[in-house]
Design an enzyme around this catalytic site. Sequence first.
Site, PDB file in Angstrom:
ATOM      1  N   GLY A  35       0.826  -1.212   0.000  1.00  0.00           N
ATOM      2  CA  GLY A  35       0.000   0.000   0.000  1.00  0.00           C
ATOM      3  C   GLY A  35       0.856   1.257   0.000  1.00  0.00           C
ATOM      4  N   ALA A  36       0.264   2.381   0.467  1.00  0.00           N
ATOM      5  CA  ALA A  36       0.931   3.703   0.383  1.00  0.00           C
ATOM      6  C   ALA A  36       1.418   3.908  -1.059  1.00  0.00           C
ATOM      7  CB  ALA A  36       2.073   3.812   1.395  1.00  0.00           C
ATOM      8  N   HIS A  38       2.350   4.963  -4.762  1.00  0.00           N
ATOM      9  CA  HIS A  38       2.842   6.158  -5.457  1.00  0.00           C
ATOM     10  C   HIS A  38       2.994   5.803  -6.931  1.00  0.00           C
ATOM     11  CE1 HIS A  38       6.608   4.008  -5.271  1.00  0.00           C
ATOM     12  NE2 HIS A  38       6.571   4.010  -3.942  1.00  0.00           N
ATOM     13  N   ASP A  39       3.524   6.760  -7.702  1.00  0.00           N
ATOM     14  CA  ASP A  39       3.605   6.540  -9.153  1.00  0.00           C
ATOM     15  C   ASP A  39       4.460   5.323  -9.517  1.00  0.00           C
ATOM     16  OD1 ASP A  39       1.927   8.607  -9.586  1.00  0.00           O
ATOM     17  OD2 ASP A  39       3.437   9.994 -10.370  1.00  0.00           O
ATOM     18  N   HIS A  41       4.464   2.441  -7.914  1.00  0.00           N
ATOM     19  CA  HIS A  41       3.548   1.286  -7.895  1.00  0.00           C
ATOM     20  C   HIS A  41       2.638   1.302  -9.123  1.00  0.00           C
ATOM     21  CE1 HIS A  41       4.172   1.763  -3.393  1.00  0.00           C
ATOM     22  NE2 HIS A  41       4.479   0.492  -3.583  1.00  0.00           N
ATOM     23  N   GLU A 153      12.267  -2.746  -9.821  1.00  0.00           N
ATOM     24  CA  GLU A 153      13.736  -2.928  -9.786  1.00  0.00           C
ATOM     25  C   GLU A 153      14.353  -2.128  -8.643  1.00  0.00           C
ATOM     26  OE1 GLU A 153      15.370  -1.883 -13.576  1.00  0.00           O
ATOM     27  OE2 GLU A 153      15.021  -3.883 -14.385  1.00  0.00           O
ATOM     28  N   ARG A 192       8.548   5.207   1.745  1.00  0.00           N
ATOM     29  CA  ARG A 192       9.218   5.735   2.938  1.00  0.00           C
ATOM     30  C   ARG A 192       9.781   7.148   2.723  1.00  0.00           C
ATOM     31  NH1 ARG A 192      10.862  -0.038   3.946  1.00  0.00           N
ATOM     32  NH2 ARG A 192       9.909  -0.600   5.925  1.00  0.00           N
TER      33      ARG A 192
END
Length: 283
Positions: A35-36, A38-39, A41, A153, A192
Amino acid sequence: MSRNPMVVRTVPALRRTLDGLRARKARVALVPTMGALHDGHLSLVRLARKRAEKVVVSIFVNPTQFAPTEDFGSYPRTWKADVEKLAAERVELIWHPDVKTMYPEGFATRISPEGPAVAGLEDRFRPHFFGGVATVVGKLFTQVRPDVAIFGEKDFQQLRVVTQMARDLDLGVKVIGSRTVRERDGLAMSSRNVYLSAEERRIAPTLYKTMKASAANIRSGEAIAAALAAGGQTIAAAGFVLDYLEARHAETLAPIGSLKDGPVRMLVAARPGTTRLIDNIAV
Ligand code: PAF
């Protein structure tokens, strides 16, 4: 308007829903996440969409890959925003088990990866990490039984560990690595990064810039050891505590002394404060 993905939270519901999704032999791609989103993901989700007709994203903050001293409790959890982002990508299914579903009372089996998992990189600083990752990813693979699974990666050692595990255990899934997505100044996207103070965020792109310069020096003939030593000094001078800056064989992660023994991957881990940043590039 985008349609919300289905959300399932139990293994029987997951199996039933997947049976429906697989009708007419549709291929299924899995994007495992904590989760959390961002682009970075979302780029994994887009690659998944290219490789399969149906996309499943798992969202599970996996306790077994965190040491007691690490940030499991405070790891960013942004459920509502995550669902909106996945709806916009037209993801079919979110697999969102709770901890008791993944690790029921009496759970007693753990995958203990070797090879790339004991390469002396992340494992030196987070000895618990790859056992936790391999165990949860092994479970996700057997629960979802995807045709392909996409990993970033950015977590290069993790990508190698999971690829090796899928091969060694004949899990029947093709693991695909996806290019790291970066902020405009080069910092690799990570959930993070929200922990970084303004000053830490300012110096954070040093890691990528330094790796690029060191890789260019190696390609123009500088010895790998000398280029890494100079790169390490640059990173430390910028204000980081350097855990490692290394060049490794890109497949096995074995130490490598020369470009001709390649393909070579440069990997870094460093702390601009309490947050630990990792990154890597091809040399
Ligand atoms: O990279 C991550 O987000 C996690 O390590 C993973 C692969 C989802 C396993 O919990």
